[in-house]
Motif scaffolding. Structure first.
Motif, PDB file in Angstrom:
ATOM      1  N   ALA A  40       0.834  -1.203   0.000  1.00  0.00           N
ATOM      2  CA  ALA A  40       0.000   0.000   0.000  1.00  0.00           C
ATOM      3  C   ALA A  40       0.867   1.250   0.000  1.00  0.00           C
ATOM      4  CB  ALA A  40      -0.924  -0.016   1.219  1.00  0.00           C
ATOM      5  N   ARG A  41       1.961   1.210   0.743  1.00  0.00           N
ATOM      6  CA  ARG A  41       2.861   2.361   0.786  1.00  0.00           C
ATOM      7  C   ARG A  41       3.505   2.597  -0.578  1.00  0.00           C
ATOM      8  NH1 ARG A  41       8.075   3.360   4.824  1.00  0.00           N
ATOM      9  NH2 ARG A  41       8.341   5.549   4.278  1.00  0.00           N
ATOM     10  N   LEU A  42       3.879   1.517  -1.259  1.00  0.00           N
ATOM     11  CA  LEU A  42       4.468   1.666  -2.590  1.00  0.00           C
ATOM     12  C   LEU A  42       3.470   2.284  -3.563  1.00  0.00           C
ATOM     13  CD1 LEU A  42       6.479  -1.671  -2.935  1.00  0.00           C
ATOM     14  CD2 LEU A  42       7.388   0.620  -2.586  1.00  0.00           C
ATOM     15  N   ARG A  43       2.210   1.898  -3.444  1.00  0.00           N
ATOM     16  CA  ARG A  43       1.196   2.527  -4.303  1.00  0.00           C
ATOM     17  C   ARG A  43       1.085   4.015  -3.985  1.00  0.00           C
ATOM     18  NH1 ARG A  43      -1.694  -0.912  -7.453  1.00  0.00           N
ATOM     19  NH2 ARG A  43      -1.808  -3.104  -6.827  1.00  0.00           N
ATOM     20  N   GLY A  44       1.196   4.344  -2.708  1.00  0.00           N
ATOM     21  CA  GLY A  44       1.164   5.749  -2.319  1.00  0.00           C
ATOM     22  C   GLY A  44       2.344   6.535  -2.842  1.00  0.00           C
ATOM     23  N   GLN A  45       3.445   5.841  -3.154  1.00  0.00           N
ATOM     24  CA  GLN A  45       4.628   6.506  -3.701  1.00  0.00           C
ATOM     25  C   GLN A  45       4.564   6.625  -5.223  1.00  0.00           C
ATOM     26  OE1 GLN A  45       6.936   7.978  -2.090  1.00  0.00           O
ATOM     27  NE2 GLN A  45       6.322   7.349  -0.050  1.00  0.00           N
ATOM     28  N   GLY A  46       3.453   6.177  -5.833  1.00  0.00           N
ATOM     29  CA  GLY A  46       3.302   6.352  -7.274  1.00  0.00           C
ATOM     30  C   GLY A  46       3.471   5.096  -8.092  1.00  0.00           C
ATOM     31  N   ILE A  47       3.683   3.937  -7.459  1.00  0.00           N
ATOM     32  CA  ILE A  47       3.766   2.676  -8.201  1.00  0.00           C
ATOM     33  C   ILE A  47       2.339   2.216  -8.472  1.00  0.00           C
ATOM     34  CG2 ILE A  47       4.479   0.262  -8.107  1.00  0.00           C
ATOM     35  CD1 ILE A  47       6.901   1.129  -6.516  1.00  0.00           C
ATOM     36  N   SER A  48       1.940   2.250  -9.736  1.00  0.00           N
ATOM     37  CA  SER A  48       0.536   2.040 -10.094  1.00  0.00           C
ATOM     38  C   SER A  48       0.191   0.592 -10.418  1.00  0.00           C
ATOM     39  CB  SER A  48       0.179   2.923 -11.291  1.00  0.00           C
ATOM     40  OG  SER A  48       1.029   2.633 -12.393  1.00  0.00           O
ATOM     41  N   ARG A  49       1.185  -0.253 -10.665  1.00  0.00           N
ATOM     42  CA  ARG A  49       0.908  -1.643 -11.059  1.00  0.00           C
ATOM     43  C   ARG A  49       1.836  -2.580 -10.291  1.00  0.00           C
ATOM     44  NH1 ARG A  49      -1.496  -4.859 -14.821  1.00  0.00           N
ATOM     45  NH2 ARG A  49      -0.286  -6.549 -15.777  1.00  0.00           N
ATOM     46  N   ILE A  50       1.248  -3.622  -9.662  1.00  0.00           N
ATOM     47  CA  ILE A  50       2.017  -4.616  -8.906  1.00  0.00           C
ATOM     48  C   ILE A  50       1.664  -5.998  -9.433  1.00  0.00           C
ATOM     49  CG2 ILE A  50       2.498  -5.611  -6.642  1.00  0.00           C
ATOM     50  CD1 ILE A  50       1.803  -2.931  -5.396  1.00  0.00           C
ATOM     51  N   VAL A  51       2.676  -6.731  -9.883  1.00  0.00           N
ATOM     52  CA  VAL A  51       2.490  -8.048 -10.500  1.00  0.00           C
ATOM     53  C   VAL A  51       3.274  -9.091  -9.722  1.00  0.00           C
ATOM     54  CG1 VAL A  51       2.792  -9.399 -12.611  1.00  0.00           C
ATOM     55  CG2 VAL A  51       2.205  -6.971 -12.767  1.00  0.00           C
ATOM     56  N   LEU A  52       2.618 -10.200  -9.372  1.00  0.00           N
ATOM     57  CA  LEU A  52       3.296 -11.323  -8.717  1.00  0.00           C
ATOM     58  C   LEU A  52       3.843 -12.261  -9.784  1.00  0.00           C
ATOM     59  CD1 LEU A  52       3.933 -12.958  -6.096  1.00  0.00           C
ATOM     60  CD2 LEU A  52       1.788 -14.173  -6.520  1.00  0.00           C
ATOM     61  N   ALA A  53       5.118 -12.633  -9.662  1.00  0.00           N
ATOM     62  CA  ALA A  53       5.756 -13.567 -10.590  1.00  0.00           C
ATOM     63  C   ALA A  53       6.331 -14.721  -9.780  1.00  0.00           C
ATOM     64  CB  ALA A  53       6.855 -12.876 -11.387  1.00  0.00           C
ATOM     65  N   THR A  54       5.839 -15.948  -9.998  1.00  0.00           N
ATOM     66  CA  THR A  54       6.273 -17.076  -9.180  1.00  0.00           C
ATOM     67  C   THR A  54       6.319 -18.364  -9.994  1.00  0.00           C
ATOM     68  OG1 THR A  54       5.735 -18.404  -7.222  1.00  0.00           O
ATOM     69  CG2 THR A  54       3.877 -17.490  -8.447  1.00  0.00           C
ATOM     70  N   GLY A  55       7.133 -19.273  -9.559  1.00  0.00           N
ATOM     71  CA  GLY A  55       7.204 -20.596 -10.181  1.00  0.00           C
ATOM     72  C   GLY A  55       6.195 -21.566  -9.605  1.00  0.00           C
ATOM     73  N   ASP A  56       5.491 -21.170  -8.530  1.00  0.00           N
ATOM     74  CA  ASP A  56       4.491 -22.039  -7.912  1.00  0.00           C
ATOM     75  C   ASP A  56       3.269 -22.207  -8.810  1.00  0.00           C
ATOM     76  OD1 ASP A  56       5.985 -22.513  -5.701  1.00  0.00           O
ATOM     77  OD2 ASP A  56       4.942 -21.097  -4.407  1.00  0.00           O
ATOM     78  N   ARG A  57       2.437 -23.221  -8.460  1.00  0.00           N
ATOM     79  CA  ARG A  57       1.177 -23.420  -9.170  1.00  0.00           C
ATOM     80  C   ARG A  57       0.266 -22.208  -8.979  1.00  0.00           C
ATOM     81  NH1 ARG A  57       0.877 -27.852  -5.894  1.00  0.00           N
ATOM     82  NH2 ARG A  57      -1.202 -27.154  -5.232  1.00  0.00           N
ATOM     83  N   ASP A  58      -0.628 -22.020  -9.917  1.00  0.00           N
ATOM     84  CA  ASP A  58      -1.507 -20.854  -9.873  1.00  0.00           C
ATOM     85  C   ASP A  58      -2.402 -20.871  -8.634  1.00  0.00           C
ATOM     86  OD1 ASP A  58      -2.659 -18.476 -11.446  1.00  0.00           O
ATOM     87  OD2 ASP A  58      -4.450 -19.662 -11.000  1.00  0.00           O
ATOM     88  N   ASP A  59      -2.946 -22.051  -8.287  1.00  0.00           N
ATOM     89  CA  ASP A  59      -3.841 -22.110  -7.127  1.00  0.00           C
ATOM     90  C   ASP A  59      -3.099 -21.804  -5.836  1.00  0.00           C
ATOM     91  OD1 ASP A  59      -2.419 -24.528  -7.411  1.00  0.00           O
ATOM     92  OD2 ASP A  59      -3.878 -25.595  -6.174  1.00  0.00           O
ATOM     93  N   VAL A  60      -1.843 -22.277  -5.744  1.00  0.00           N
ATOM     94  CA  VAL A  60      -1.034 -22.002  -4.558  1.00  0.00           C
ATOM     95  C   VAL A  60      -0.736 -20.507  -4.455  1.00  0.00           C
ATOM     96  CG1 VAL A  60       1.197 -22.393  -3.453  1.00  0.00           C
ATOM     97  CG2 VAL A  60      -0.002 -24.302  -4.549  1.00  0.00           C
ATOM     98  N   ALA A  61      -0.309 -19.912  -5.566  1.00  0.00           N
ATOM     99  CA  ALA A  61       0.045 -18.491  -5.564  1.00  0.00           C
ATOM    100  C   ALA A  61      -1.152 -17.629  -5.189  1.00  0.00           C
ATOM    101  CB  ALA A  61       0.587 -18.091  -6.938  1.00  0.00           C
ATOM    102  N   ARG A  62      -2.311 -17.940  -5.773  1.00  0.00           N
ATOM    103  CA  ARG A  62      -3.494 -17.127  -5.504  1.00  0.00           C
ATOM    104  C   ARG A  62      -3.997 -17.313  -4.082  1.00  0.00           C
ATOM    105  NH1 ARG A  62      -5.372 -14.601  -9.957  1.00  0.00           N
ATOM    106  NH2 ARG A  62      -4.553 -15.340 -11.958  1.00  0.00           N
ATOM    107  N   ALA A  63      -3.884 -18.526  -3.547  1.00  0.00           N
ATOM    108  CA  ALA A  63      -4.339 -18.766  -2.181  1.00  0.00           C
ATOM    109  C   ALA A  63      -3.475 -18.015  -1.170  1.00  0.00           C
ATOM    110  CB  ALA A  63      -4.313 -20.266  -1.885  1.00  0.00           C
TER     111      ALA A  63
END
Length: 617
Positions: free
Chosen positions: A442-465
C-alpha cells in the motif's frame, strides 16, 4: 575538475585576491593587478589540465565556461573580476566536495569498520591473525566491541549490534548454534565464533564490494548535465556576443560569462543523488550508485517474486489432519521422529513443529531417505513412512487410506504419514506472507507505483491462495526463469519496471528490469550481483522507504537545477543589459551555487512528508 578542491588552487586564488586587495588600497594598482592575475593563472593552469584530460576521455563539461570567463576577464583588464571568479569557482568546487563527503559518510563508515585482525584459537592458545588467514572451521574469540570478521555460528550466547548492516537499531541476542553476520558488533560479553565462511566470501565483504561499486556509478541526470553543457555554453557565448555587439562594450560579454560560471546543474545533481544514497544506507538499503537511485525514483511497475520475497521462504506446519483412529499429536510426533535423519527443509520444519509442541521424539532405526520423495524407517518399533502422498501411498495396501483431499486447504504443502501400513494422516504446511507485506505494498502505491504483479514458479492455485489478501494487479504463476524475464520485458513497454527477488532463478529478470532489487545481504549471490539495489535486512520493510528517499532526492535535484538555471539565466540577461558588472556578477552567481548545493543537501534529511508523498515529477 576534481582536483580544484585541492589546497593549491584555492590557496593561490585566495592569496592573490588578498595580496592584490592590500596593494590596491595602498595605491599600487599595477602591482595589485599583477597579484590578482597571478592567482587566476594558478587556477587556470589546473583547470586547463582538467579540461584537456576530460576532452581526451570524450567528456565535455561546463568547466570550459569558467575558463573562458577568467581568461576573457584577464584579456580586457578586469583582473579583480577574474580573481573573484577564480576564488569563488575553486571555493564552489571545495563546497561540492564537502557536501559529497558529508553525504557519503554513512557509506564510508561501512568501509572504515572492516576489521583487519582477529583472535583465533590455535595449538598454543589465542593468536592474532589477519582476517584473510581465517579458514572455514576456525574458532575465533570475539570480545566486547569487536566487529565480527567473518560469517559464523555462535558458541554460547551473544548480544550483537547489526545496525551497520541492516539499520536495525536494537541489539539482537544470538543463541548457541545460530548464524551471525560479519560486520556485526559484539555489544555483550565475549563469545566464541565458529567460522563458516572466509573473510572474502562473508556477508560484510560482499557489502563492502557493493558499496565500492555504488560510489563509482554516475547518475543519469549527472550524465545529462555533461550532454547539456555544450548547448549551455553555446547559448552563453551567443548571449555574450550579442551583448558586446549591441553595446560595443566587451565588459558586458565578460559579465555574461562570469554569471554563467558554473552551471548549478553540475553541482546540485551529484550532491542530491549521493545524499539520497547515503540516506538509503541508513535504513538498510544499499543502492548501487546514482543511476539506480534515479531510476528508483521513477518506478511505475513492481514485479515481485513470491517465495522468500513476499513470503518467509520456509514452510511451517499449519494444520494436522489425522485419519480415523489416529491422534494429531501422535501423527506429528512419529513423523518428526523419523524426519530427524533428513536435512530437507520440510523435514526440519516438521521436527521444529513437534519440538515447539513439547512432543517427545524417539531415535529412528533402519531409516532410508529417498531424495525429494520422503523417508521410511522404524520409530519405537513401528514402521513409519513420511513424504509426498504418492510416495506414501505406493507402500500401502490397495484401497488403504481414504481420500483426504477435501481436507487439504488451497495453497498448502502436503506431507503424508503412514504408520504400520495404515494411512495415518496429513501434515499441512504453508509458506506464510511476511509480516506487514500488505502495508508495504500500500505504501508503494502511495509513492506512485501504479501496477504490482506477482511472478512465481508455484502453481496458480497455490500463488493465488497465499496472496489472496493482497491487492495485486496480476498473478503470473508456473514461471520458469525465462518466463519471468519475458514477463519483465512485457511490463517494461508500459513504464519503468522494478523487479524484486531473492533466488538464483530471479537473476535474469533482475538484470532485465529497469531496476533489480535483491532480498537480504545473505541471499543468493547471483541475485545480489545482478541487482541494482540490495535490501540488507531480510525484510521488505525498507523498500517503501527507499522509494520515498529516491523520489525525494530526485525531486530536490530537479528543484535545485530549475531554480539555479532560472536564476543564472536572469543574471546573464541582467549582465548583458549592463546591470551586473563582472565582479558583482561573480558574487551573484556564487551565491546561487551555494544556495542550490545547500538545497540539494536536504536530501540527507528524512523530510516531513517522506513515506506519504505522492509520485515525484
Amino acid at each position: 575538475m576534481r582536483s580544484l578542491a585541492g589546497s593549491l588552487p584555492m590557496g593561490a586564488a585566495g592569496a592573490g585576491l588578498l595580496v592584490g586587495g592590500a596593494l590596491f588600497f595602498v595605491g599600487y594598482r599595477d602591482l595589485a593587478a599583477i597579484a590578482w592575475s597571478t592567482g587566476v593563472a594558478a587556477v587556470l593552469a589546473v583547470l586547463s589540465v582538467e579540461i584537456v584530460t576530460s576532452l581526451r576521455r570524450g567528456e565535455f563539461g561546463l568547466d570550459l565556461v569558467a575558463a573562458l570567463a577568467m581568461a576573457s576577464a584577464l584579456a580586457i583588464g578586469e583582473t579583480l573580476a577574474a580573481a573573484v571568479v577564480a576564488l569563488m569557482y575553486a571555493g564552489g568546487q571545495a563546497l561540492e566536495f564537502f557536501a559529497q563527503g558529508r553525504a557519503s559518510r554513512d557509506m564510508n563508515a561501512l568501509l572504515d569498520r572492516a576489521p583487519r585482525t582477529a583472535l583465533r584459537y590455535g595449538g598454543s592458545g589465542l593468536e592474532t591473525v589477519a582476517v584473510g588467514e581465517i579458514a572455514v572451521g576456525d574458532r575465533l574469540l570475539v570480545r566486547l566491541g569487536d566487529v565480527l570478521p567473518v560469517d559464523g555460528c555462535i558458541s554460547g550466547t551473544a548480544l550483537v549490534d547489526e545496525a551497520a548492516l541492516t539499520g536495525e537499531s536494537v541489539p539482537i541476542t544470538r543463541r548457541d548454534g545460530e548464524a551471525a553476520m560479519s560486520g556485526s558488533t559484539n555489544v555483550g560479553g565475549a563469545f566464541d565464533l565458529l567460522a563458516t565462511e572466509t573473510a572474502a566470501r562473508s556477508t560484510y565483504a560482499g557489502i563492502i564490494r557493493l558499496v565500492e561499486e555504488a560510489t563509482r556509478a554516475q547518475a543519469p541526470m549527472t550524465r545529462l548535465a555533461d550532454r547539456f553543457a555544450l548547448g549551455f555554453m553555446l547559448a552563453t557565448l551567443v548571449l555574450a556576443g550579442l551583448a558586446w555587439w549591441l553595446s560595443g562594450d566587451p565588459v558586458r560579454a565578460v559579465a555574461v560569462l562570469v554569471v554563467a560560471t558554473p552551471c548549478p546543474l553540475i553541482l546540485a545533481v551529484p550532491v542530491a543523488i549521493v545524499a539520497g544514497i547515503s540516506r538509503a544506507a541508513r535504513v538498510g538499503v544499499l543502492v548501487k550508485g546514482g543511476a539506480a537511485l534515479e531510476t528508483l525514483g521513477r518506478v511505475a511497475t513492481l514485479v515481485i517474486d513470491k517465495t522468500g520475497t513476499l513470503t518467509e521462504g520456509s514452510a511451517a506446519v499449519s494444520e494436522i489432519v489425522p485419519a480415523a483412529g489416529f491422534d494429531a499429536d501422535e501423527v506429528l510426533r512419529l513423523a518428526a521422529s523419523l524426519d530427524q535423519v533428513s536435512q530437507h527443509a520440510v523435514a526440519k520444519a516438521v521436527v521444529a513443529a513437534a519440538t515447539a509442541r513439547g512432543l517427545r521424539l524417539d531415535l529412528p532405526a533402519e531409516a532410508r531417505e529417498q531424495a525429494g520423495e520422503g523417508v521410511d524407517g522404524r520409530v519405537a518399533g513401528r514402521r513409519v513412512r513420511v513424504g509426498g502422498k504418492a510416495y506414501v501411498a505406493s507402500a500401502l495396501p490397495a484401497g488403504e487410506g481414504g481420500d483426504l483431499r477435501a481436507a487439504v486447504r488451497p495453497g498448502a504443502l502436503v506431507v503424508a504419514v503412514a504408520v504400520d501400513d495404515r494411512f495415518a494422516g496429513l501434515i499441512l504446511m504453508r509458506d506464510g506472507l511476511r509480516p506487514g507485506v500488505d502495508a508495504m505494498l500500500a505504501r508503494l502505491r502511495g509513492q506512485g507505483i501504479s501496477r504490482i504483479v506477482l511472478a512465481t514458479g508455484d502453481r496458480d492455485d497455490v500463488a493465488r491462495a497465499v496472496t489472496a489478501s493482497l491487492r495485486l494487479d496480476a498473478v503470473a504463476a508456473g514461471l520458469a526463469p525465462g518466463d519471468k524475464l519475458a514477463l519483465v520485458q512485457r511490463e517494461k513497454a508500459a513504464g519503468v519496471v522494478m523487479m524484486v527477488g531473492d533466488g538464483v532463478n530471479d537473476a535474469p529478470a533482475l538484470v532485465e528490469a529497469d531496476l533489480g532489487v535483491a532480498m537480504g545481504a545473505r541471499g543468493a549471490a547471483a541475485s545480489a550481483e545482478a541487482a541494482d539495489v540490495i535490501l540488507l535486512r531480510d525484510s521488505l520493510d525498507g523498500l517503501g522507504e527507499a522509494v520515498a528517499i529516491a523520489r525525494r532526492s530526485r525531486r530536490i535535484a530537479l528543484q535545485s537545477v530549475g531554480a539555479g538555471i532560472g536564476l543564472s539565466a536572469l543574471g546573464m540577461v541582467a549582465a548583458a543589459a549592463g546591470f551586473l558588472p563582472p565582479v558583482e556578477g561573480a558574487l551573484v552567481q556564487e551565491a546561487i551555487d551555494v544556495a542550490v548545493i545547500l538545497n540539494a543537501l536536504r536530501a540527507l534529511g528524512s523530510g516531513a512528508r517522506q513515506g506519504t508523498s505522492t509520485a515525484a515529477p
